[in-house]
Design an enzyme around this catalytic site. Structure first.
Site, PDB file in Angstrom:
ATOM      1  N   TYR A  26       4.642   2.828   6.032  1.00  0.00           N
ATOM      2  CA  TYR A  26       3.476   3.251   5.754  1.00  0.00           C
ATOM      3  C   TYR A  26       3.600   4.743   6.396  1.00  0.00           C
ATOM      4  O   TYR A  26       2.333   5.083   7.697  1.00  0.00           O
ATOM      5  CB  TYR A  26       1.636   2.531   5.844  1.00  0.00           C
ATOM      6  CG  TYR A  26       1.748   1.586   5.069  1.00  0.00           C
ATOM      7  CD1 TYR A  26       2.287   1.075   3.088  1.00  0.00           C
ATOM      8  CD2 TYR A  26       2.169  -0.089   5.470  1.00  0.00           C
ATOM      9  CE1 TYR A  26       1.980  -0.319   2.944  1.00  0.00           C
ATOM     10  CE2 TYR A  26       2.721  -1.165   5.178  1.00  0.00           C
ATOM     11  CZ  TYR A  26       2.498  -0.903   3.297  1.00  0.00           C
ATOM     12  OH  TYR A  26       2.473  -2.380   3.112  1.00  0.00           O
ATOM     13  N   TYR A  61      -2.818  -7.586   8.707  1.00  0.00           N
ATOM     14  CA  TYR A  61      -3.282  -7.795   7.127  1.00  0.00           C
ATOM     15  C   TYR A  61      -4.676  -8.760   7.500  1.00  0.00           C
ATOM     16  O   TYR A  61      -4.453  -9.434   7.223  1.00  0.00           O
ATOM     17  CB  TYR A  61      -1.890  -8.502   6.235  1.00  0.00           C
ATOM     18  CG  TYR A  61      -1.066  -7.717   6.073  1.00  0.00           C
ATOM     19  CD1 TYR A  61      -1.015  -6.258   5.210  1.00  0.00           C
ATOM     20  CD2 TYR A  61      -0.146  -7.478   6.940  1.00  0.00           C
ATOM     21  CE1 TYR A  61       0.082  -5.507   4.805  1.00  0.00           C
ATOM     22  CE2 TYR A  61       1.129  -6.945   6.068  1.00  0.00           C
ATOM     23  CZ  TYR A  61       1.220  -5.659   5.038  1.00  0.00           C
ATOM     24  OH  TYR A  61       2.712  -5.379   5.128  1.00  0.00           O
TER      25      TYR A  61
END
Length: 124
Positions: A26, A61
């Protein structure tokens, strides 16, 4: 912040600047979070003489509220949970507990740190 030794800054970063694997990078958010971590460290130096602290929490996460998926679909959430060394997502309360610790007087001598709450994700 500098008027009290109880001054606290806690930023929320991400695993993005610490983990690079094919198909799961990302770059935009990783660059922003890396800059945030540098700001936290710089601020820690500036605040140190006053006793105030500056730290970052780095969640992996993390489970979302039911019905909220963020950028990932259900199958991907299941896959990333199983790929984590602890084989599960972080719970929001686990991340919040680390934030609460850093805001407390128990963390008065912790400054300039980036604490992972990622179940070992960034070890891989």
């Amino acid at each position: 912040l500098t008027r009290s030794a109880q001054g606290r800054v806690v930023a929320v970063s991400s695993f993005g600047p610490h983990r690079f694997v094919p198909g799961a990078t990302y770059p935009g958010s990783a660059a922003a979070k890396a800059a945030l971590e540098v700001l936290v460290k710089s601020l820690a130096i500036e605040l140190a003489v006053s006793g105030a602290t500056s730290n970052a929490v780095m969640p992996g996460y993390t489970r979302k509220d039911p019905g909220l998926l963020g950028a990932l679909d259900t199958a991907t959430w299941d896959r990333v949970a199983k790929a984590n060394p602890m084989q599960r997502l972080a719970e929001p309360d686990e991340v919040a507990a680390v934030v609460a610790f850093l805001l407390s007087s128990d963390a008065a001598h912790v400054t300039g740190a980036t604490l992972p709450v990622d179940g070992g994700l960034t070890l891989m």
